[in-house]
Design a protein around this motif. Structure first.
Motif, PDB file in Angstrom:
ATOM      1  N   ILE A  26       5.318 -20.498 -34.924  1.00 50.92           N
ATOM      2  CA  ILE A  26       5.308 -19.270 -35.721  1.00 50.92           C
ATOM      3  C   ILE A  26       6.429 -18.344 -35.288  1.00 50.92           C
ATOM      4  O   ILE A  26       7.131 -17.756 -36.123  1.00 50.92           O
ATOM      5  CB  ILE A  26       3.930 -18.580 -35.625  1.00 50.92           C
ATOM      6  N   LEU A  27       6.630 -18.192 -33.991  1.00 50.32           N
ATOM      7  CA  LEU A  27       7.717 -17.361 -33.476  1.00 50.32           C
ATOM      8  C   LEU A  27       9.071 -17.855 -33.985  1.00 50.32           C
ATOM      9  O   LEU A  27       9.896 -17.076 -34.465  1.00 50.32           O
ATOM     10  CB  LEU A  27       7.706 -17.359 -31.947  1.00 50.32           C
ATOM     11  N   LEU A  28       9.288 -19.159 -33.909  1.00 52.75           N
ATOM     12  CA  LEU A  28      10.566 -19.722 -34.356  1.00 52.75           C
ATOM     13  C   LEU A  28      10.759 -19.551 -35.856  1.00 52.75           C
ATOM     14  O   LEU A  28      11.878 -19.308 -36.321  1.00 52.75           O
ATOM     15  CB  LEU A  28      10.648 -21.193 -33.958  1.00 52.75           C
ATOM     16  N   GLU A  29       9.682 -19.667 -36.634  1.00 44.84           N
ATOM     17  CA  GLU A  29       9.772 -19.432 -38.077  1.00 44.84           C
ATOM     18  C   GLU A  29      10.135 -17.980 -38.359  1.00 44.84           C
ATOM     19  O   GLU A  29      10.972 -17.696 -39.213  1.00 44.84           O
ATOM     20  CB  GLU A  29       8.454 -19.785 -38.769  1.00 44.84           C
ATOM     21  N   GLN A  30       9.493 -17.047 -37.649  1.00 44.22           N
ATOM     22  CA  GLN A  30       9.779 -15.632 -37.849  1.00 44.22           C
ATOM     23  C   GLN A  30      11.224 -15.303 -37.519  1.00 44.22           C
ATOM     24  O   GLN A  30      11.841 -14.455 -38.164  1.00 44.22           O
ATOM     25  CB  GLN A  30       8.841 -14.767 -37.004  1.00 44.22           C
ATOM     26  N   LYS A  31      11.765 -15.949 -36.519  1.00 39.29           N
ATOM     27  CA  LYS A  31      13.154 -15.725 -36.119  1.00 39.29           C
ATOM     28  C   LYS A  31      14.138 -16.546 -36.953  1.00 39.29           C
ATOM     29  O   LYS A  31      15.336 -16.482 -36.757  1.00 39.29           O
ATOM     30  CB  LYS A  31      13.347 -16.071 -34.634  1.00 39.29           C
ATOM     31  N   GLN A  32      13.607 -17.331 -37.889  1.00 40.11           N
ATOM     32  CA  GLN A  32      14.400 -18.163 -38.800  1.00 40.11           C
ATOM     33  C   GLN A  32      15.283 -19.164 -38.067  1.00 40.11           C
ATOM     34  O   GLN A  32      16.434 -19.399 -38.439  1.00 40.11           O
ATOM     35  CB  GLN A  32      15.221 -17.285 -39.744  1.00 40.11           C
ATOM     36  N   VAL A  33      14.749 -19.762 -36.998  1.00 39.27           N
ATOM     37  CA  VAL A  33      15.494 -20.768 -36.247  1.00 39.27           C
ATOM     38  C   VAL A  33      14.724 -22.076 -36.085  1.00 39.27           C
ATOM     39  O   VAL A  33      15.207 -22.993 -35.424  1.00 39.27           O
ATOM     40  CB  VAL A  33      15.931 -20.247 -34.856  1.00 39.27           C
ATOM     41  N   LEU A  34      13.557 -22.194 -36.692  1.00 40.05           N
ATOM     42  CA  LEU A  34      12.763 -23.410 -36.546  1.00 40.05           C
ATOM     43  C   LEU A  34      13.539 -24.635 -37.019  1.00 40.05           C
ATOM     44  O   LEU A  34      13.536 -25.673 -36.353  1.00 40.05           O
ATOM     45  CB  LEU A  34      11.433 -23.303 -37.298  1.00 40.05           C
ATOM     46  N   SER A  35      14.241 -24.521 -38.129  1.00 39.36           N
ATOM     47  CA  SER A  35      14.987 -25.669 -38.658  1.00 39.36           C
ATOM     48  C   SER A  35      16.113 -26.101 -37.715  1.00 39.36           C
ATOM     49  O   SER A  35      16.487 -27.272 -37.680  1.00 39.36           O
ATOM     50  CB  SER A  35      15.550 -25.363 -40.044  1.00 39.36           C
ATOM     51  N   ILE A  36      16.625 -25.184 -36.925  1.00 41.06           N
ATOM     52  CA  ILE A  36      17.653 -25.530 -35.945  1.00 41.06           C
ATOM     53  C   ILE A  36      17.014 -26.224 -34.753  1.00 41.06           C
ATOM     54  O   ILE A  36      17.492 -27.255 -34.280  1.00 41.06           O
ATOM     55  CB  ILE A  36      18.429 -24.276 -35.487  1.00 41.06           C
ATOM     56  N   VAL A  37      15.903 -25.675 -34.292  1.00 39.71           N
ATOM     57  CA  VAL A  37      15.217 -26.232 -33.126  1.00 39.71           C
ATOM     58  C   VAL A  37      14.656 -27.616 -33.415  1.00 39.71           C
ATOM     59  O   VAL A  37      14.753 -28.517 -32.578  1.00 39.71           O
ATOM     60  CB  VAL A  37      14.092 -25.279 -32.647  1.00 39.71           C
ATOM     61  N   ASP A  38      14.084 -27.814 -34.614  1.00 45.38           N
ATOM     62  CA  ASP A  38      13.485 -29.121 -34.914  1.00 45.38           C
ATOM     63  C   ASP A  38      14.499 -30.141 -35.439  1.00 45.38           C
ATOM     64  O   ASP A  38      14.171 -31.286 -35.699  1.00 45.38           O
ATOM     65  CB  ASP A  38      12.295 -28.992 -35.861  1.00 45.38           C
ATOM     66  N   GLY A  39      15.754 -29.734 -35.590  1.00 43.01           N
ATOM     67  CA  GLY A  39      16.816 -30.663 -35.944  1.00 43.01           C
ATOM     68  C   GLY A  39      17.014 -30.900 -37.424  1.00 43.01           C
ATOM     69  O   GLY A  39      17.862 -31.704 -37.807  1.00 43.01           O
TER      70      GLY A  39
END
Length: 70
Positions: A26-39
């Motif tokens: 949820i934190l990564l989604e809020q920061k709009q970086v989840l797609s970067i972290v999960d590749g």
């Protein structure tokens, strides 16, 4: 005075991984970086040029400044 938008997530203690990992996601989604972290999203191949500058501008502000709390 501006209200703090800091999110506190407890440091993973080896228990309840499912709940802890959901908080991180949820934190990564809020920061709009989840797609970067999960590749699923990668930076453009070239580090110079308009495409990279636009990508960096969009994602450069999306840094996660977080220190896990005990």
């Amino acid at each position: 005075m501006a209200e703090s938008t800091a999110i506190t997530i407890k440091k993973f203690d080896g228990t309840d991984y499912k709940s802890w990992s959901l908080e991180i996601e949820i934190l990564l989604e809020q920061k709009q970086v989840l797609s970067i972290v999960d590749g699923t999203e990668e930076a453009p191949d070239t580090k110079d040029g308009t495409e990279f500058k636009a990508w960096k501008k969009q994602h450069g502000r999306s840094t996660v400044d977080h220190s896990p709390r005990d």
